[in-house]
Design a protein around this motif. Structure first.
Motif, PDB file in Angstrom:
ATOM      1  N   UNK A  37       1.092  -1.444  -0.216  1.00 22.64           N
ATOM      2  CA  UNK A  37      -0.233  -0.075  -0.145  1.00 22.64           C
ATOM      3  C   UNK A  37       0.484   0.963  -0.203  1.00 22.64           C
ATOM      4  N   UNK A  38       1.478   1.002   1.249  1.00 22.49           N
ATOM      5  CA  UNK A  38       3.156   2.408   0.758  1.00 22.49           C
ATOM      6  C   UNK A  38       3.421   2.506  -0.120  1.00 22.49           C
ATOM      7  N   UNK A  39       3.763   1.471  -0.861  1.00 23.67           N
ATOM      8  CA  UNK A  39       4.374   2.006  -2.853  1.00 23.67           C
ATOM      9  C   UNK A  39       3.637   1.791  -3.753  1.00 23.67           C
ATOM     10  N   UNK A  40       2.441   1.572  -3.534  1.00 15.67           N
ATOM     11  CA  UNK A  40       1.513   2.015  -4.487  1.00 15.67           C
ATOM     12  C   UNK A  40       1.139   3.808  -4.015  1.00 15.67           C
ATOM     13  N   UNK A  41       1.143   4.239  -2.870  1.00 14.91           N
ATOM     14  CA  UNK A  41       0.923   6.003  -2.599  1.00 14.91           C
ATOM     15  C   UNK A  41       2.008   5.950  -3.060  1.00 14.91           C
ATOM     16  N   UNK A  42       2.736   5.653  -2.609  1.00 16.06           N
ATOM     17  CA  UNK A  42       4.235   6.971  -2.863  1.00 16.06           C
ATOM     18  C   UNK A  42       4.592   6.697  -5.105  1.00 16.06           C
ATOM     19  N   UNK A  43       3.778   5.769  -5.811  1.00 18.10           N
ATOM     20  CA  UNK A  43       4.086   6.115  -6.713  1.00 18.10           C
ATOM     21  C   UNK A  43       3.379   6.794  -7.604  1.00 18.10           C
ATOM     22  N   UNK A  44       2.202   7.304  -6.610  1.00 20.55           N
ATOM     23  CA  UNK A  44       0.708   7.723  -7.572  1.00 20.55           C
ATOM     24  C   UNK A  44       1.138   9.277  -7.141  1.00 20.55           C
ATOM     25  N   UNK A  45       2.277   9.516  -6.116  1.00 21.61           N
ATOM     26  CA  UNK A  45       2.594  10.942  -5.537  1.00 21.61           C
ATOM     27  C   UNK A  45       3.915  11.180  -6.899  1.00 21.61           C
ATOM     28  N   UNK A  46       4.300  10.930  -6.826  1.00 22.57           N
ATOM     29  CA  UNK A  46       4.949  10.554  -8.403  1.00 22.57           C
ATOM     30  C   UNK A  46       4.214  10.747  -9.807  1.00 22.57           C
ATOM     31  N   UNK A  67      -3.154  14.625 -13.112  1.00 25.54           N
ATOM     32  CA  UNK A  67      -4.233  14.957 -12.619  1.00 25.54           C
ATOM     33  C   UNK A  67      -5.490  14.441 -11.504  1.00 25.54           C
ATOM     34  N   UNK A  68      -5.414  14.396 -10.468  1.00 24.89           N
ATOM     35  CA  UNK A  68      -6.393  13.709  -9.658  1.00 24.89           C
ATOM     36  C   UNK A  68      -7.372  12.579 -11.441  1.00 24.89           C
ATOM     37  N   UNK A  69      -8.249  13.274 -11.561  1.00 25.32           N
ATOM     38  CA  UNK A  69      -9.155  12.362 -12.612  1.00 25.32           C
ATOM     39  C   UNK A  69      -8.307  11.402 -13.052  1.00 25.32           C
ATOM     40  N   UNK A  70      -7.585  11.686 -13.500  1.00 30.39           N
ATOM     41  CA  UNK A  70      -6.102  10.752 -14.377  1.00 30.39           C
ATOM     42  C   UNK A  70      -5.616   9.928 -13.665  1.00 30.39           C
ATOM     43  N   UNK A  71      -5.599  10.391 -12.338  1.00 28.06           N
ATOM     44  CA  UNK A  71      -4.941   8.976 -11.009  1.00 28.06           C
ATOM     45  C   UNK A  71      -6.212   8.392 -11.244  1.00 28.06           C
ATOM     46  N   UNK A  72      -6.728   8.678 -10.653  1.00 31.42           N
ATOM     47  CA  UNK A  72      -8.685   7.766 -10.613  1.00 31.42           C
ATOM     48  C   UNK A  72      -8.816   6.686 -11.588  1.00 31.42           C
ATOM     49  N   UNK A  73      -8.307   7.399 -13.072  1.00 29.40           N
ATOM     50  CA  UNK A  73      -8.743   6.345 -14.355  1.00 29.40           C
ATOM     51  C   UNK A  73      -7.686   5.216 -13.925  1.00 29.40           C
ATOM     52  N   UNK A  86     -12.786   2.313  -7.946  1.00 31.96           N
ATOM     53  CA  UNK A  86     -12.265   3.111  -9.546  1.00 31.96           C
ATOM     54  C   UNK A  86     -14.109   3.470  -9.654  1.00 31.96           C
ATOM     55  N   UNK A  87     -12.608   4.491 -11.285  1.00 29.46           N
ATOM     56  CA  UNK A  87     -14.553   4.394 -11.484  1.00 29.46           C
ATOM     57  C   UNK A  87     -15.346   4.014 -12.039  1.00 29.46           C
ATOM     58  N   UNK A  88     -16.637   4.412 -11.999  1.00 33.96           N
ATOM     59  CA  UNK A  88     -18.233   3.334 -12.045  1.00 33.96           C
ATOM     60  C   UNK A  88     -18.218   2.133 -10.286  1.00 33.96           C
ATOM     61  N   UNK A  89     -17.040   1.851  -9.678  1.00 35.01           N
ATOM     62  CA  UNK A  89     -17.415   1.414  -8.160  1.00 35.01           C
ATOM     63  C   UNK A  89     -18.056   2.202  -7.014  1.00 35.01           C
TER      64      UNK A  89
END
Length: 335
Positions: A202-211, A218-224, A318-321
């Motif tokens: 989970x921490x690795x995922x967050x680090x990658x997303x923060x990068x 953008x946040x929308x692109x990240x969510x997609x 995820x979008x739609x969930x």
């Protein structure tokens, strides 16, 4: 008629018909020879007899369902969580999110794992110990592999295994058994049994997303697209090699058809409790009412839908969930 299949006795496979056996004899035979025999019920009467037997023995204690709730993160058709309520056992079962394309009759590996757990609990003797219950579930999943010619594949590729966590209440023994990261709340204790390896991922995922955000996404692109999830997914598939190991720092227990180390299974006495809550890890925190538990989840989803800050996880919404994971809640009054 009850059929007993003898598996690989001196390289031969035999099918033996066992007739006119009383239920007590069948139970004794099963528990003495369970490693050799797989019981296949060809008559609904045997399942009915086992249910009656569970009811008879379980009458030493009682419980009632106060509240229950089950909801898939996307739809009910692909929900991999389940509730089980029988005369002798109650359980919340969480099928692991499928990491393969395997489908049988439209069901994922997680859904088949859940199905196997429920089938094992349906015929489990009411006075079974925690170790006997774990062995029965394990054997049922292993039999599923053999029946569907999957055994070689799941040995060589653990990510293809039918995997589930569960938290089980035994009426007869007044115990809660916790295999994996399903959760239990009583007035005396709370156990989430979270996996350390999940925290690391989970921490690795967050680090990658923060990068990714720092680089201009953008946040929308990240969510997609959730690049952090894509980053950890190869390891999530490899992580299955850690299931039910005793020689690895990040090992953890689950039901997957292979021997579960009992030292990694939690067994709690709830003899002095009046209420217990069993739930899947689709809830970040448990309360003694469904309304409170759902309200807390809604606040988490509103404030941190990507599960990167207040509720750090290996996946977000995820979008739609409607949530980041399937969820199941079962509140019992016991006595």
């Amino acid at each position: 008629m009850l059929f007993v299949e003898v598996k690989e006795v001196e390289k031969c496979e035999l099918v033996v018909a066992v007739g006119c056996l009383g239920l007590d004899s069948v139970k004794k035979l099963y528990w003495k020879c369970r490693k050799l025999f797989t019981f296949v019920c060809t008559d609904q009467s045997f399942a009915d007899d086992m249910k009656e037997e569970q009811t008879r023995i379980a009458n030493t204690g009682t419980f009632s369902v106060v509240e229950s709730f089950l909801k898939g993160k996307h739809s009910e058709a692909d929900n991999e969580d389940a509730l089980f309520v029988g005369p002798a056992f109650a359980a919340v079962i969480d099928g692991a999110t499928s990491k393969s394309d395997f489908r049988k009759d439209g069901m994922t590996t997680g859904q088949w794992a859940v199905q196997c757990v429920m089938e094992a609990l349906q015929v489990l003797p009411a006075d079974a110990t925690c170790a006997e219950a774990v062995a029965a579930v394990t054997e049922r999943i292993h039999t599923f592999y053999e029946t569907n010619q999957l055994l070689e594949q799941v040995i060589s590729i653990p990510a293809c295994r039918c995997t589930a966590s569960a938290v089980i209440y035994s009426v007869c023994r007044k115990e809660v058994w916790q295999v994996g990261d399903c959760r239990c709340l009583t007035h005396s204790f709370y156990s989430a049994n979270e996996k350390e390896v999940d925290r690391v991922m989970a921490e690795a995922r967050v680090a990658c997303n923060e990068a990714a955000l720092a680089s201009g996404m953008t946040i929308d692109e990240l969510a997609a697209c959730d690049p952090g999830r894509a980053f950890i997914l190869p390891f999530l598939k490899q992580q299955a090699w850690l299931q039910n190991r005793t020689d690895a720092r990040y090992a953890y227990a689950v039901f997957d058809g292979f021997q579960v180390p009992m030292q990694q299974v939690k067994c709690f006495s709830v003899a002095d409790e009046t209420e217990i809550v069993l739930a899947s890890d689709g809830y970040p925190k448990l309360f003694f009412t469904l309304d409170e538990t759902e309200a807390y989840l809604r606040r988490m989803l509103a404030g941190d839908p990507l599960c990167m800050h207040r509720n750090v996880g290996t996946k977000g919404v995820r979008p739609g969930n409607c949530s980041y994971d399937d969820r199941a809640y079962l509140r019992l009054r016991i006595g």
